[in-house]
Design an enzyme around this catalytic site. Structure first.
Site, PDB file in Angstrom:
ATOM      1  N   SER A   1       0.803  -1.219   0.000  1.00  0.00           N
ATOM      2  CA  SER A   1       0.000   0.000   0.000  1.00  0.00           C
ATOM      3  C   SER A   1       0.835   1.267   0.000  1.00  0.00           C
ATOM      4  O   SER A   1       0.288   2.359  -0.173  1.00  0.00           O
ATOM      5  CB  SER A   1      -0.935   0.009   1.220  1.00  0.00           C
TER       6      SER A   1
ATOM      7  N   ASN B   1      -3.049   6.741  -1.036  1.00  0.00           N
ATOM      8  CA  ASN B   1      -2.596   6.853   0.352  1.00  0.00           C
ATOM      9  C   ASN B   1      -1.762   8.113   0.580  1.00  0.00           C
ATOM     10  O   ASN B   1      -1.786   8.682   1.676  1.00  0.00           O
ATOM     11  CB  ASN B   1      -1.800   5.612   0.757  1.00  0.00           C
TER      12      ASN B   1
ATOM     13  N   GLU C   1      -4.825   0.410  -7.914  1.00  0.00           N
ATOM     14  CA  GLU C   1      -3.692   1.181  -8.428  1.00  0.00           C
ATOM     15  C   GLU C   1      -2.717   0.227  -9.115  1.00  0.00           C
ATOM     16  O   GLU C   1      -2.276  -0.755  -8.517  1.00  0.00           O
ATOM     17  CB  GLU C   1      -2.985   1.918  -7.291  1.00  0.00           C
TER      18      GLU C   1
ATOM     19  N   HIS D   1      -2.395  -2.604  -6.245  1.00  0.00           N
ATOM     20  CA  HIS D   1      -2.824  -2.170  -4.918  1.00  0.00           C
ATOM     21  C   HIS D   1      -4.340  -2.071  -4.856  1.00  0.00           C
ATOM     22  O   HIS D   1      -4.946  -1.141  -5.387  1.00  0.00           O
ATOM     23  CB  HIS D   1      -2.197  -0.818  -4.563  1.00  0.00           C
TER      24      HIS D   1
END
Length: 683
Positions: free
Chosen positions: A419, A490, A452, A440
């Site tokens: 992540s 993130n 992702e 991801h």
């Protein structure tokens, strides 16, 4: 009847019994949508039929998959920009009214997706029959575009199936299976795909009568007193889910229904209501989000992913759910972990997922058969894609790659679900980095649409395209991102979440922070989100980003972690959790929140979005907005962080950041990129 006529998008045939079958097959398109010229041809056909009535009329799709996906959204966007939405809607209503007035039995034969204008065409027919095929889904999802059904859907459906069910159906935007549609009276019959047209012919010769209870419900719930009683209840229920200033369409739909009137008056009210909504920023931005979604879907088109067998290493929440989702979508999956006891919970969750999604045992069993426990890791050798989904530790991941890679096929892809760890760092441990990339996923896998696709400097472009195609095959929206710390989502989400946790530590109640975020339009407040993600995960990602983004992990989070309170999964974090729901403490009614809490949470997200665009984390602003909307739930009605900056004004937001910087420190310093032309309103 149609001798000498040539149609580009429609074809017709008349059988020996005098029943006409109209087939829609929009030229040059893989799906049927109601572009203006498609509607024009239908209008001409209906006019001719009205003068030369057949024994009956059946409308079907000429496409292998799908009935009608709805109106052409590109054209609708053009009408909105030109201010001609009312004219366009009124024309569509007139065409479908012509169909409804035909003095012969009319049947919509629905196979595959039937959305928006397609459903409204079906409602204009006297009868509807749908195939039992799992692909058949019927819906009126216009609220997701910031409007509501405008070609008679809101005027007809409540009077067909009753107001409560009709309004819930339109307000939610959800689609119905053939069997559910039959149970609520939306369709009159169901049949196999092979016998669909035959069943439609039977309906023409022996028209079914609607059950007495359905007719009574439809009448009783649409009387003037019922509308005046039910409308406020509906508004209150809707307000608990959406704010009218954010999403006006559901409230406008309820009000339009409440006013009632004859069908003619209801259609006029419907057209005016939709035309007014089409001019709102919400509709403009939600239509933009629709096109962003279509763009992400298109990234995986035209490429053969070459993947049949998937091997997932790590059967925790993420790995187990990635494996289950892949099996659900038709792939053969082997799931590996250190011991069987770590795999068993994942297999149990998989069964629940299959039962929820697939419903019947004849569909559940094959899905279960596609998912296999594999403690020894034998599936690596047969896999076309190996996904690593273990805990966030670079050394452990690198050791795994070195162990698994020698057993992999030469053309197999190797992916990490990391992540936040930079891919340029992880690929150092991979012998063939050209096939290594990040996939991801987001938690919960079954609900979050985004994946992702994480790049690095040695990734082969052809393998990136295979990964994009794989995401399309499993029904996910892929966004390619640069493999720097935190990637896109993130990197943007963590400053927002950690600033909220910092304010929590300053004494601002969690429910106050959550309420402020939801007022802005976030689907979940940051304190509840931290608990849901897991404080351990949030802290791990935060530490990975801390040096890169100058972030600090707030002490309140570390204290909870030290006491073993990781959030929802432990039953306690910032909040206590019962039956999967946060138990939020009452806030003192005399408490007054600081006036800058929204800016302190939201501006860091916008600041990092600008930085991601400047640093080339994504290829362009649209992909940035798409990734953040589908990865974090960022207020869709605002169109994404970059679009929100354009609408609000980049200079004004930059000045607000500078004010926070003076008051709270360098974490609010505007990042590079705020002066970019991309942030201008007309970009």
């Amino acid at each position: 009847m149609f001798e000498g006529l040539r149609f580009k998008h429609w074809s017709s045939e008349c059988d020996a019994d005098g029943i006409v079958v109209l087939s829609i097959d929009r030229a040059g398109s893989s799906v049927n949508t109601f572009a203006r010229e498609v509607l024009d041809e239908l209008n001409e056909m209906v006019e001719r039929l009205s003068f030369d009535l057949p024994k009956g009329l059946i409308i079907r799709s000429g496409k292998k998959a799908g009935f009608i996906a709805g109106a052409d959204i590109s054209e609708f966007e053009g009408y909105a920009e030109a201010g001609t939405v009312l004219d366009a809607i009124s024309y569509g209503q007139r065409v479908l009214q012509g169909l409804a007035r035909l003095r012969c039995p009319t049947v919509a034969a629905i196979h595959g997706h039937c959305m928006g204008g397609g459903t409204e065409l079906a409602l204009a027919c006297k009868y509807r029959v749908a195939s039992r095929d799992p692909s058949t889904k019927i819906g009126l999802p216009e609220v997701k575009l910031g409007i509501f059904p405008g070609w008679g859907g809101s005027a007809r459906l409540p009077y067909l199936i009753g107001a409560p069910k009709a309004l819930e159906f339109m307000l939610s935007g959800r689609s119905a299976s053939a069997d559910y549609a039959r149970s609520i009276g939306l369709v009159d019959a169901v049949a196999s795909a092979e016998l669909l047209i035959e069943r439609a012919r039977e309906i023409i010769w022996r028209p079914p009568s609607r059950p007495v209870q359905q007719r009574l419900t439809a009448w009783a719930t649409n009387t003037w007193p019922a509308r005046q009683i039910l409308a406020p209840i509906m508004r209150k229920q809707t307000a608990a889910k959406a704010r009218p200033e954010h999403y006006p369409a559901p409230f406008a739909l309820i009000e339009t229904w409440r006013r009632g009137g004859s069908l003619s008056q209801r259609l006029k009210n419907e057209a005016r209501g939709v035309a007014k909504l089409a001019q709102t920023s919400t509709a403009r931005n939600l239509i933009r989000v629709f096109f962003l979604q279509e763009r992400l879907k298109g990234l995986g088109s035209g490429v053969d992913h070459g993947i049949q067998n998937v091997h997932v290493i790590g059967a925790g929440v993420m790995g187990g759910d990635i494996a289950a989702w892949s099996a659900l979508r038709g792939f053969n999956v082997t799931l590996q972990d250190r011991e069987q006891k770590y795999i068993d919970p994942a297999m149990q969750r998989a069964r629940k997922l299959f039962e929820k999604r697939l419903k019947t045992e004849d569909r559940i069993k094959p899905a279960l058969a596609r998912l296999t426990s594999d403690v020894e890791g034998k599936g690596v050798a047969a896999a076309d894609l190996v996904i690593e989904a273990i805990y966030e530790n670079a050394e452990a991941k690198e050791a795994l790659y070195k162990n698994a890679e020698p057993d992999m096929k030469s053309d197999a892809l190797l992916a990490s679900n990391t992540s936040s760890i930079p891919l340029n760092e992880l690929r150092e441990a991979v012998a063939a980095p050209a096939r290594f990339l990040g996939l991801h996923y987001f938690n919960p896998v079954a609900l979050m649409p985004l994946v992702e696709i994480v790049r690095h400097d040695k990734l082969d472009a052809a393998n990136e395209k295979r990964a994009l195609a794989f995401c399309k095959a499993i029904g996910k929206l892929p966004v390619p991102v640069k493999g720097t710390p935190g990637f896109l989502v993130n990197r943007i989400l963590m400053p927002y979440m950690l600033e909220a946790v910092r304010m929590y530590g300053e004494g601002i109640p969690g429910p106050v922070l959550d309420k402020a975020a939801k007022k802005f339009g976030m689907p979940m407040g940051p304190i509840e989100l931290a608990d849901t993600v897991g404080l351990d995960v949030a802290a791990s990602v935060g530490k990975e980003l801390s040096e890169f983004l100058n972030l600090e992990i707030p002490k309140g989070m570390e204290t909870l972690l030290e006491s073993g309170k990781r959030g929802k999964k432990d039953g306690e974090g910032f909040y206590k959790w019962e039956d999967g729901k946060a138990i939020k403490p009452e806030v003192d009614p005399d408490y007054t929140a600081p006036d800058d809490i929204e800016d302190r949470m939201i501006l860091p997200m916008l600041n990092e979005s600008v930085a991601c665009l400047h640093d080339g984390v994504v290829d362009d602003a649209d992909l940035c907005d798409a990734g953040v909307i589908f990865g974090t739930g960022f207020a869709p009605f605002r169109g994404g962080p970059i679009q929100h900056i354009r609408d609000t004004g980049a200079e004004a937001l930059k000045q607000r950041l500078q004010a926070l910087e003076k008051r709270y420190g360098p974490r609010f310093t505007p990042r590079q990129g705020w002066d970019s032309p991309t942030l201008k309103e007309d970009a």
